[in-house]
Motif scaffolding. Structure first.
Motif, PDB file in Angstrom:
ATOM      1  N   LYS A 113      66.497  19.988  32.905  1.00 52.76           N
ATOM      2  CA  LYS A 113      67.383  20.798  32.077  1.00 52.76           C
ATOM      3  C   LYS A 113      67.232  20.433  30.602  1.00 52.76           C
ATOM      4  N   PHE A 114      67.112  19.134  30.329  1.00 53.53           N
ATOM      5  CA  PHE A 114      66.959  18.671  28.947  1.00 53.53           C
ATOM      6  C   PHE A 114      65.647  19.164  28.330  1.00 53.53           C
ATOM      7  N   ILE A 115      64.563  19.048  29.090  1.00 55.06           N
ATOM      8  CA  ILE A 115      63.246  19.401  28.546  1.00 55.06           C
ATOM      9  C   ILE A 115      63.133  20.905  28.296  1.00 55.06           C
ATOM     10  N   TYR A 116      63.593  21.690  29.236  1.00 54.65           N
ATOM     11  CA  TYR A 116      63.332  23.130  29.171  1.00 54.65           C
ATOM     12  C   TYR A 116      64.445  23.942  28.516  1.00 54.65           C
ATOM     13  N   ALA A 127      56.092  24.904  22.572  1.00 56.59           N
ATOM     14  CA  ALA A 127      55.143  23.848  22.958  1.00 56.59           C
ATOM     15  C   ALA A 127      55.436  22.547  22.234  1.00 56.59           C
ATOM     16  N   THR A 128      55.724  22.664  20.945  1.00 56.07           N
ATOM     17  CA  THR A 128      56.035  21.471  20.155  1.00 56.07           C
ATOM     18  C   THR A 128      57.323  20.812  20.643  1.00 56.07           C
ATOM     19  N   SER A 129      58.307  21.624  20.954  1.00 60.12           N
ATOM     20  CA  SER A 129      59.585  21.092  21.448  1.00 60.12           C
ATOM     21  C   SER A 129      59.423  20.405  22.798  1.00 60.12           C
ATOM     22  N   LEU A 130      58.592  20.993  23.680  1.00 58.91           N
ATOM     23  CA  LEU A 130      58.345  20.386  24.989  1.00 58.91           C
ATOM     24  C   LEU A 130      57.720  19.000  24.847  1.00 58.91           C
ATOM     25  N   LYS A 131      56.691  18.928  24.006  1.00 56.10           N
ATOM     26  CA  LYS A 131      56.013  17.647  23.799  1.00 56.10           C
ATOM     27  C   LYS A 131      56.961  16.627  23.176  1.00 56.10           C
ATOM     28  N   GLY A 132      57.754  17.086  22.218  1.00 52.93           N
ATOM     29  CA  GLY A 132      58.677  16.182  21.544  1.00 52.93           C
ATOM     30  C   GLY A 132      59.726  15.613  22.490  1.00 52.93           C
ATOM     31  N   ARG A 133      60.290  16.467  23.332  1.00 54.34           N
ATOM     32  CA  ARG A 133      61.321  16.000  24.253  1.00 54.34           C
ATOM     33  C   ARG A 133      60.733  15.119  25.352  1.00 54.34           C
ATOM     34  N   SER A 134      59.534  15.440  25.805  1.00 55.19           N
ATOM     35  CA  SER A 134      58.874  14.589  26.800  1.00 55.19           C
ATOM     36  C   SER A 134      58.590  13.210  26.214  1.00 55.19           C
ATOM     37  N   PHE A 135      58.129  13.184  24.976  1.00 58.26           N
ATOM     38  CA  PHE A 135      57.850  11.917  24.300  1.00 58.26           C
ATOM     39  C   PHE A 135      59.140  11.112  24.105  1.00 58.26           C
ATOM     40  N   TYR A 136      60.215  11.806  23.755  1.00 59.91           N
ATOM     41  CA  TYR A 136      61.508  11.140  23.585  1.00 59.91           C
ATOM     42  C   TYR A 136      61.947  10.468  24.896  1.00 59.91           C
ATOM     43  N   LEU A 137      61.779  11.174  26.019  1.00 60.23           N
ATOM     44  CA  LEU A 137      62.155  10.600  27.306  1.00 60.23           C
ATOM     45  C   LEU A 137      61.322   9.368  27.631  1.00 60.23           C
ATOM     46  N   GLN A 138      60.038   9.426  27.303  1.00 58.20           N
ATOM     47  CA  GLN A 138      59.175   8.269  27.555  1.00 58.20           C
ATOM     48  C   GLN A 138      59.627   7.064  26.740  1.00 58.20           C
ATOM     49  N   LEU A 139      59.959   7.299  25.467  1.00 60.73           N
ATOM     50  CA  LEU A 139      60.456   6.216  24.620  1.00 60.73           C
ATOM     51  C   LEU A 139      61.776   5.660  25.152  1.00 60.73           C
ATOM     52  N   MET A 140      62.641   6.544  25.626  1.00 62.48           N
ATOM     53  CA  MET A 140      63.926   6.101  26.148  1.00 62.48           C
ATOM     54  C   MET A 140      63.742   5.253  27.399  1.00 62.48           C
ATOM     55  N   ILE A 141      62.855   5.690  28.292  1.00 66.38           N
ATOM     56  CA  ILE A 141      62.589   4.925  29.517  1.00 66.38           C
ATOM     57  C   ILE A 141      62.014   3.557  29.177  1.00 66.38           C
ATOM     58  N   ASP A 142      61.053   3.516  28.235  1.00 66.71           N
ATOM     59  CA  ASP A 142      60.477   2.235  27.811  1.00 66.71           C
ATOM     60  C   ASP A 142      61.559   1.319  27.239  1.00 66.71           C
ATOM     61  N   SER A 143      62.465   1.897  26.481  1.00 66.82           N
ATOM     62  CA  SER A 143      63.551   1.112  25.882  1.00 66.82           C
ATOM     63  C   SER A 143      64.479   0.538  26.948  1.00 66.82           C
TER      64      SER A 143
END
Length: 331
Positions: A299-302, A310-326
């Motif tokens: 729901k968050f990504i889409y 496309a830019t928003s999809l990549k940005g939100r996916s990257f944000y989730l990856q950073l959050m998981i790493d954190s």
């Protein structure tokens, strides 16, 4: 104790870096090898003898050579304790990393145990055998097979393992073009020359790592190792489908958990001075495998506007990856 823990973690993270170095260099007895006389002499102390009386696990000699060459870089880290290769300190960085096949102290043996646990899934032979058969491709790789066998794709196990695909020896980059290729002959495999090119690039980037803190250095090192060792097989004795990066990362994680547990529960371990072996008592569990999930990801990504989707999809996916790493770092 915190400083000792940092040193042990770094030693475990680099304990098998010699496999990378060894494959980029000439053999142990070759005069063209980059090994110093000191590293060669050290083989008597850190390499177990194989069945035929030769030095086994020779990669640890190159691990020592690595520390000899990057020692000045490591000494730039603030509050770093002791010399990298301080011979009077049995638990200095180099000794912890290089003695994991022939430990002399309990702390060294913690990395040995972590190495065993990390490699337990994919390693079936106790001693590395250069002449062992490649059970995947049935290719005769020769005596220096460890320099030629590539990292096979785990998907080779599908359809009774008939597919024979492996990854090229290339550094990881943002293009995402690192796909496995079919392996049908020795020419499709790796080589010392290819390893040498990749090793030189790794060393150049290693010299650029930040040294303002131990935490900053080790975290940056993890990603540097991922960049250069993701495509290197951890071992070439069986199906070589576990990367050196995954082995180094999990060994460091196990070693860190074991060391903290050891400090708090030393009585749960038994150290034998006669055979230099550390064992853990039955029904003791120093590590926890933690599985986590984040709800509402789709729901968050889409949930985005169509403009610049496309830019928003990549940005939100990257944000989730950073959050998981954190979150992982917080744990």
């Amino acid at each position: 104790m915190e400083k000792e823990r940092d040193v042990l973690y770094l030693a475990a993270l680099l304990h098998d870096i010699g496999k990378f170095y060894q494959r980029a260099d000439d053999s142990f007895n070759n005069k063209q090898s980059q090994l110093s006389d000191y590293s060669k002499q050290l083989a008597n102390d850190i390499c177990p003898l194989s069945d035929n009386g030769k030095f086994g696990y020779q990669h640890v000699v190159w691990t020592n050579e690595f520390f000899e060459r990057v020692g000045l870089k490591l000494k730039q880290i603030p509050n770093y304790i002791g010399n990298v290769c301080e011979t009077s300190n049995e638990n200095c960085l180099a000794n912890l990393a290089c003695n994991h096949h022939k430990p002399q102290t309990e702390v060294q043996a913690i990395i040995t145990m972590a190495d065993w646990w990390s490699a337990g899934i994919d390693r079936r032979d106790a001693i590395e055998k250069e002449e062992a058969e490649d059970k995947v491709s049935k290719i005769n790789w020769g005596k220096t097979r460890y320099k030629h066998i590539p990292l096979y794709s785990i998907f080779n196990t599908i359809k009774d393992g008939n597919a024979k695909y492996a990854f090229p020896l290339e550094q990881l980059d943002i293009t995402g073009r690192e796909f496995p290729m079919e392996i049908s002959s020795v020419d499709d495999g790796l080589s010392q020359e290819k390893y040498k090119i990749l090793w030189d690039k790794f060393i150049r980037d290693f010299d650029k790592l930040p040294t303002d803190s131990m935490h900053g250095f080790t975290e940056s090192l993890v990603y540097l190792l991922k960049k250069f060792t993701w495509c290197i097989p951890s071992n070439t004795m069986d199906m070589a489908n576990v990367s050196l990066f995954d082995h180094l990362k999990t060994t460091a994680a196990f070693a860190d958990c074991l060391y903290v547990y050891y400090l708090e529960n030393e009585v749960d371990f038994k150290w034998s001075n006669s055979n230099k072996k550390l064992t853990l008592n039955e029904e003791k569990y120093p590590v926890i495998l933690l599985g986590c999930d984040i709800s509402g990801i789709q729901k968050f990504i889409y949930n985005i506007a169509s403009r610049k989707a496309a830019t928003s999809l990549k940005g939100r996916s990257f944000y989730l990856q950073l959050m998981i790493d954190s979150i992982i770092q917080r744990f």
